[in-house]
Every structure is written in C-alpha cells, then in structure tokens.
Design a protein around this motif. Structure first.
Motif, PDB file in Angstrom:
ATOM      1  N   ARG A 173       7.322  -4.118  -1.471  1.00 16.50           N
ATOM      2  CA  ARG A 173       6.635  -3.930  -0.131  1.00 16.50           C
ATOM      3  C   ARG A 173       5.224  -3.451  -0.207  1.00 16.50           C
ATOM      4  N   LEU A 174       5.197  -2.287  -0.867  1.00 16.77           N
ATOM      5  CA  LEU A 174       4.019  -1.761  -0.907  1.00 16.77           C
ATOM      6  C   LEU A 174       2.803  -2.511  -1.843  1.00 16.77           C
ATOM      7  N   ASP A 175       3.316  -3.205  -2.899  1.00 15.13           N
ATOM      8  CA  ASP A 175       2.616  -4.179  -3.483  1.00 15.13           C
ATOM      9  C   ASP A 175       1.901  -5.174  -2.762  1.00 15.13           C
ATOM     10  N   ILE A 176       2.719  -5.657  -1.694  1.00 19.93           N
ATOM     11  CA  ILE A 176       2.325  -6.839  -0.885  1.00 19.93           C
ATOM     12  C   ILE A 176       1.231  -6.208   0.014  1.00 19.93           C
ATOM     13  N   ALA A 177       1.726  -5.053   0.639  1.00 20.90           N
ATOM     14  CA  ALA A 177       0.810  -4.340   1.618  1.00 20.90           C
ATOM     15  C   ALA A 177      -0.522  -4.048   1.001  1.00 20.90           C
ATOM     16  N   MET A 178      -0.578  -3.674   0.026  1.00 18.91           N
ATOM     17  CA  MET A 178      -1.824  -3.355  -0.914  1.00 18.91           C
ATOM     18  C   MET A 178      -2.595  -4.823  -1.115  1.00 18.91           C
ATOM     19  N   SER A 233     -14.917   0.844   5.615  1.00 17.85           N
ATOM     20  CA  SER A 233     -15.286   2.337   5.958  1.00 17.85           C
ATOM     21  C   SER A 233     -14.214   3.136   5.787  1.00 17.85           C
ATOM     22  N   LYS A 234     -14.166   4.436   5.836  1.00 16.13           N
ATOM     23  CA  LYS A 234     -13.091   5.283   5.935  1.00 16.13           C
ATOM     24  C   LYS A 234     -12.382   5.148   7.088  1.00 16.13           C
ATOM     25  N   SER A 235     -12.736   4.987   8.264  1.00 12.30           N
ATOM     26  CA  SER A 235     -12.063   4.926   9.602  1.00 12.30           C
ATOM     27  C   SER A 235     -11.280   3.443   9.706  1.00 12.30           C
ATOM     28  N   GLU A 236     -11.949   2.373   9.148  1.00 14.60           N
ATOM     29  CA  GLU A 236     -11.175   1.156   9.207  1.00 14.60           C
ATOM     30  C   GLU A 236     -10.084   1.151   8.129  1.00 14.60           C
ATOM     31  N   GLY A 237     -10.459   1.587   6.847  1.00 14.00           N
ATOM     32  CA  GLY A 237      -9.500   1.599   5.785  1.00 14.00           C
ATOM     33  C   GLY A 237      -8.204   2.355   6.378  1.00 14.00           C
ATOM     34  N   ARG A 238      -8.211   3.576   6.965  1.00 11.92           N
ATOM     35  CA  ARG A 238      -7.206   4.176   7.626  1.00 11.92           C
ATOM     36  C   ARG A 238      -6.552   3.340   8.686  1.00 11.92           C
ATOM     37  N   ARG A 239      -7.270   2.799   9.396  1.00 12.69           N
ATOM     38  CA  ARG A 239      -6.643   1.831  10.382  1.00 12.69           C
ATOM     39  C   ARG A 239      -5.902   0.657   9.926  1.00 12.69           C
ATOM     40  N   VAL A 240      -6.437   0.038   8.753  1.00 14.56           N
ATOM     41  CA  VAL A 240      -5.732  -1.084   8.222  1.00 14.56           C
ATOM     42  C   VAL A 240      -4.563  -0.595   7.480  1.00 14.56           C
ATOM     43  N   THR A 241      -4.721   0.813   6.665  1.00 14.05           N
ATOM     44  CA  THR A 241      -3.748   1.284   6.041  1.00 14.05           C
ATOM     45  C   THR A 241      -2.373   1.797   7.011  1.00 14.05           C
ATOM     46  N   ALA A 242      -2.823   2.054   8.099  1.00 13.11           N
ATOM     47  CA  ALA A 242      -1.799   2.661   8.838  1.00 13.11           C
ATOM     48  C   ALA A 242      -0.936   1.467   9.655  1.00 13.11           C
ATOM     49  N   GLU A 243      -1.677   0.222   9.905  1.00 10.50           N
ATOM     50  CA  GLU A 243      -0.983  -0.946  10.459  1.00 10.50           C
ATOM     51  C   GLU A 243      -0.274  -1.679   9.668  1.00 10.50           C
ATOM     52  N   LEU A 244      -0.623  -1.699   8.112  1.00  5.87           N
ATOM     53  CA  LEU A 244       0.200  -2.345   7.251  1.00  5.87           C
ATOM     54  C   LEU A 244       1.278  -1.467   6.628  1.00  5.87           C
ATOM     55  N   LEU A 245       1.230  -0.274   6.579  1.00  2.00           N
ATOM     56  CA  LEU A 245       2.428   0.753   6.349  1.00  2.00           C
ATOM     57  C   LEU A 245       3.681   0.600   7.651  1.00  2.00           C
ATOM     58  N   GLU A 246       3.084   0.421   8.638  1.00  4.92           N
ATOM     59  CA  GLU A 246       4.077   0.180   9.760  1.00  4.92           C
ATOM     60  C   GLU A 246       4.705  -1.114   9.651  1.00  4.92           C
ATOM     61  N   GLN A 247       3.718  -2.080   9.362  1.00  2.00           N
ATOM     62  CA  GLN A 247       4.220  -3.767   9.210  1.00  2.00           C
ATOM     63  C   GLN A 247       5.285  -3.895   8.262  1.00  2.00           C
ATOM     64  N   PHE A 248       5.157  -3.157   7.348  1.00  2.00           N
ATOM     65  CA  PHE A 248       5.984  -2.964   6.040  1.00  2.00           C
ATOM     66  C   PHE A 248       7.301  -1.937   5.948  1.00  2.00           C
ATOM     67  N   ASP A 249       7.341  -1.335   7.021  1.00  2.00           N
ATOM     68  CA  ASP A 249       8.379  -0.419   7.333  1.00  2.00           C
ATOM     69  C   ASP A 249       8.234   0.857   6.252  1.00  2.00           C
ATOM     70  N   LEU A 250       7.101   1.051   5.804  1.00  2.00           N
ATOM     71  CA  LEU A 250       6.742   2.210   5.087  1.00  2.00           C
ATOM     72  C   LEU A 250       6.122   3.578   5.375  1.00  2.00           C
ATOM     73  N   THR A 251       6.066   3.763   6.838  1.00  2.00           N
ATOM     74  CA  THR A 251       5.431   4.600   7.405  1.00  2.00           C
ATOM     75  C   THR A 251       6.116   5.859   7.353  1.00  2.00           C
ATOM     76  N   ASP A 252       7.573   5.934   7.272  1.00  4.38           N
ATOM     77  CA  ASP A 252       8.001   7.288   6.922  1.00  4.38           C
ATOM     78  C   ASP A 252       7.910   7.740   5.355  1.00  4.38           C
ATOM     79  N   ALA A 253       7.822   6.532   4.471  1.00  8.74           N
ATOM     80  CA  ALA A 253       7.630   7.181   2.911  1.00  8.74           C
ATOM     81  C   ALA A 253       6.150   7.285   2.622  1.00  8.74           C
ATOM     82  N   ALA A 254       5.181   7.164   3.582  1.00 10.45           N
ATOM     83  CA  ALA A 254       3.796   6.960   3.164  1.00 10.45           C
ATOM     84  C   ALA A 254       3.515   8.080   2.378  1.00 10.45           C
ATOM     85  N   GLY A 255       3.817   9.338   2.664  1.00 10.44           N
ATOM     86  CA  GLY A 255       3.289  10.503   2.067  1.00 10.44           C
ATOM     87  C   GLY A 255       4.067  11.064   0.962  1.00 10.44           C
ATOM     88  N   LYS A 256       4.975  10.258   0.331  1.00  8.36           N
ATOM     89  CA  LYS A 256       5.626  10.501  -0.922  1.00  8.36           C
ATOM     90  C   LYS A 256       5.191   9.604  -2.108  1.00  8.36           C
TER      91      LYS A 256
END
Length: 333
Positions: free
Chosen positions: A159-164, A124-147
């Motif tokens: 790192r993004l490849d494995i997070a996906m 679901s959209k809410s679950e997708g956003r939750r999982v995305t946020a958690e994985l971006l943080e886990q892989f230290d990609l939060t700051d670059a998420a919007g680039k």
C-alpha cells in the motif's frame, strides 16, 4: 500525430474515447531470444487492462518499455499521447510505476518515504506534506506513518508502494504483479484500492499471475505467449472462445427428465441425478434457445445452471499450460 495529442479509440457507445496506451508492432529481443514479436495494444483511458502470460513471457518487458525504463527494438508506442521513444520525459511525467519488488526504503518511516517522493517530484514542502498526509490517510497508513517501513507487513508495504507512486498524481499507473506474495485479505484490499483509482479516472495497466485477479478487475485482458498476443477481450469474451461450456438442467420428475432428454437431443445424461448437460457457449442467445425449446414442449426444469470455462481454462488453452506458478485459488466468480 503530434506527441501532445491523445489518440482516441472507439467507446462502447460509438463515441471516440481517449486512448491511454497504444502500441503497434512492438518488438524486443535479448541476444537471439525474441521476447516481444510484434505487440499491438490499445487501452482506453480510465480502464483496467490486464496482461497475462506464463513466467518469462515478456510481461515485465512490456511494462519497462512503456515506462521508458528500456527501449524497444522496433515498433511504436504511445503513452498519454506521447511517443515513448521520442518524448520519454513527457511519458514519465504522466505515469506511475509499481514494480514487482518494493521501492520502499525500510530504514526510514512511511511518512519519510512519502516526503522523499514529494521532493523527487519537486513539490514544495507544504504541498509535499499535504499530499503525504492525504495519501497516508487514503491508504490507511496514518497510524503507522511514524514507524520504520521495515516493520510493516507485506500488505502495508505494498500500500505504501502504491501511495508513493501516486505522489505525482499520475493518470496512468503500471502495476507489475502488485499482489504477488500477499495473503488473500491484503490482496482483496489491493483490489479495492485499484477500483477506487479507476473510479477517479486513472488508467491501470496490470500484469498479474493471479488469474482470478484479472477476472475480478480487468475491463480487458490480453494473453501474451511466445512473444505475441494470443488473444484479447473481456473476461467473458475470452471464456466463450474455449470449449467446455454447458448448461445443466436438473429435474425431480423422471418423466419430465426423459421428455427433456428426448426434446433436446444432443445431451449428456445423468440418470441417477436426473440431470442433463447441454453444450453451450454461455451466451444469452444460447441459453434462450434451450429455454425456448423446453417452453415449446411444456417442460419445466427444477434447476438450471450455466457453466462456462474460467480464466484458468483460457490460460491453459492459449499457452499450452506452461509456466503457471503455484498459487492459492480463490473463488471469486
């Protein structure tokens, strides 16, 4: 065995442990070229298994078969308790795959890449956003998420490849040469990510051309050569199969040096350095035998070092030294 039942193997303490991946007699040919000529594997759940081999040995072919991307010509394979040929959909639901080449879309942002994967997994959209946020943080990609992902460094893209790959919460992950082309710092960061995944109970099937990577990460290693498994075991077990190991004793007292040489018999002497080299397989038993002989003769060495062949030596011995790519060698042993 029903495809929904996870097979078991024997754990180190004698208790049965789930088997994440198993193959029996796996075969694959392309025309008249046999790539896999009867591969048997059994990989316990929650471990790192490394498959080594020269260029073109068939490592990627094994991964493609086990991840249902291609079919085998013969033999059997089970992944997460499901037959790869009979129930590929269940296999796909249980695994994640990161190939040699990045699946990242460089034209969209890192976050958009993640959300696209969430959609593909029907979150679901809410679950997708939750999982995305958690994985971006886990892989230290939060700051670059919007680039845009095309602006990422090689390590960030990996790192993004494995997070996906982790969006679907797979319990078995195939990493096909995940650190090729990365600088040493990025490679070490990737190793830490792999360790954390395994600590969470994930099984990692790793192919790599970096021998020190397998030495550093893998619980068990198999060497693939000429379509067959040439050897399999822990890194230390494989190293002990190769001749060239020895114990080196150094002395400061010339009389102790001469006495040790006479007591130990078959040694290689270095009279200038007052050092003796004794053939050894590097095992605790062999080392104890040397020390017991010195103790019984009341001889004390000033320095003792144990030298065992490394995985480079194992690789060359088992494959004839062919197909090893140029690679930076890091001292991690």
């Amino acid at each position: 065995m029903p495809s929904s039942v996870m097979p078991t193997s024997n754990s180190g303490d004698g208790r049965p442990s789930p088997t994440a991946v198993s193959t029996v007699g796996l075969r694959k040919s392309y025309g008249d070229r046999t790539v896999l000529d009867g591969i048997d594997l059994r990989i316990p759940a929650g471990s790192v298994f490394a498959l080594l081999g020269p260029n073109g040995a068939g490592k990627t072919t094994v991964v493609k078969i086990l991840s249902t991307l291609i079919t085998a010509d013969g033999g059997q394979a089970q992944v997460a308790g499901h037959d790869v040929a009979a129930d590929p959909q269940s296999v796909r639901a249980a695994i994640g795959v990161t190939g040699q080449f990045s699946a990242v879309d460089g034209l969209i942002t890192g976050e958009e890449n993640m959300l696209l994967m969430a959609d593909l997994h029907h979150l679901s959209k809410s679950e997708g956003r939750r999982v995305t946020a958690e994985l971006l943080e886990q892989f230290d990609l939060t700051d670059a998420a919007g680039k845009p992902a095309q602006s990422y460094s090689g390590g960030m893209k990996r790192r993004l490849d494995i997070a996906m790959t982790l969006v679907g919460n797979p319990r078995i992950i195939f990493l096909d040469e995940p650190t090729t082309g990365l600088d040493p710092r990025s490679r070490h960061n990737m190793w830490q990510i792999i360790r954390e995944l395994v600590a969470d109970g994930v099984t990692v099937f790793l192919t790599t051309q970096y021998l020190e990577e397998a030495d550093e990460l893998a619980d068990r290693i198999a060497v693939l050569n000429d379509g067959r498994i040439a050897a399999e075991g822990t890194a230390e077990e494989l190293k002990r199969q190769i001749p060239g190991g020895h114990v080196r004793l150094r002395f400061t007292d010339p009389s102790a040096y001469r006495s040790a040489a006479a007591e130990l018999g078959e040694v290689t002497r270095d009279d200038e350095a007052l050092a003796l080299q004794i053939p050894s397989d590097g095992s605790q038993r062999a080392l104890r035998a040397v020390l017991d002989r010195l103790d019984s003769a009341a001889i004390e060495a000033d320095e003792l070092t144990v030298h065992t062949p490394d995985l480079d030596d194992v690789f060359f011995a088992l494959t004839g030294g062919t197909g090893v790519p140029d690679q930076p060698k890091e001292t991690v042993r």
